[in-house]
Design a protein around this motif. Structure first.
Motif: not given
Length: 190
Positions: A30-31, A42-45
């Motif tokens: 995740y970033c 929220y984070v991005l996978r």
């Protein structure tokens, strides 16, 4: 480069577009969202590798290696970034996202077919044209095909450094100073 000169091979330069992002990640990562796309909480996978992740380079090399192997190339155990096509004798050297291909002029059409097939596996610039190699890994390459010689140099790189650091050093043609004492001191370095 010695093989290219000795066998009078044609060359082509290929550049993978955003190389690291072409490889799938091999773990759940995740970033943070990029600036401007922030959504609190929220984070991005990640689905693809990024240049900043630790395994990014290894994933890109694995992805690129798989592509070359699918096209009939093999690499040496002691030099995994040099690929050879056994029947066509095409050679490809890889440095990060840059590739130098060398092939006999009489198989140009076969080489272009392989380049197009490679472009379906790896996004590269200029698929239908040949871009003779003039620079690779920061080294300038010039050829005299009549005499089967190839000269490599870093002259342009040195000129760029001289401009960037103008007045901070004295340009010279040797790795040591011009006096006998400077040379002796350089030769005694451990």
């Amino acid at each position: 480069c010695a093989i290219i000169a000795d066998e009078d091979l044609d060359t082509d330069h290929m550049d993978a577009i955003k190389a690291f992002t072409q490889a799938d990640v091999d773990a759940v990562l995740y970033c943070d969202m990029p600036e401007g796309f922030d959504e609190p909480g929220y984070v991005l996978r990640l689905a693809k590798a990024l240049e900043g992740i630790k395994q990014g380079a290894a994933l890109w090399y694995k992805h690129n290696r798989t592509a070359w192997h699918q096209l009939g190339f093999s690499s040496w155990l002691n030099e995994p970034n040099l690929y050879t096509h056994e029947s066509l004798h095409i050679r490809v050297g890889v440095f990060a996202d840059d590739m130098l291909a060398a092939y006999k002029p009489e198989i140009t059409s076969e080489y272009l077919a392989i380049k197009k097939a490679y472009a379906k596996l790896i996004r590269i610039g200029q698929v239908d044209t040949i871009d003779p190699v003039l620079k690779f890994t920061g080294i300038h390459i010039s050829r005299d095909r009549h005499n089967k010689t190839l000269t490599i140099s870093q002259g342009r790189y040195i000129e760029q450094l001289a401009t960037q650091y103008q007045g901070q050093f004295t340009e010279q043609s040797t790795p040591h100073g011009t006096s006998k004492e400077d040379r002796q001191a350089f030769e005694k370095l451990e």
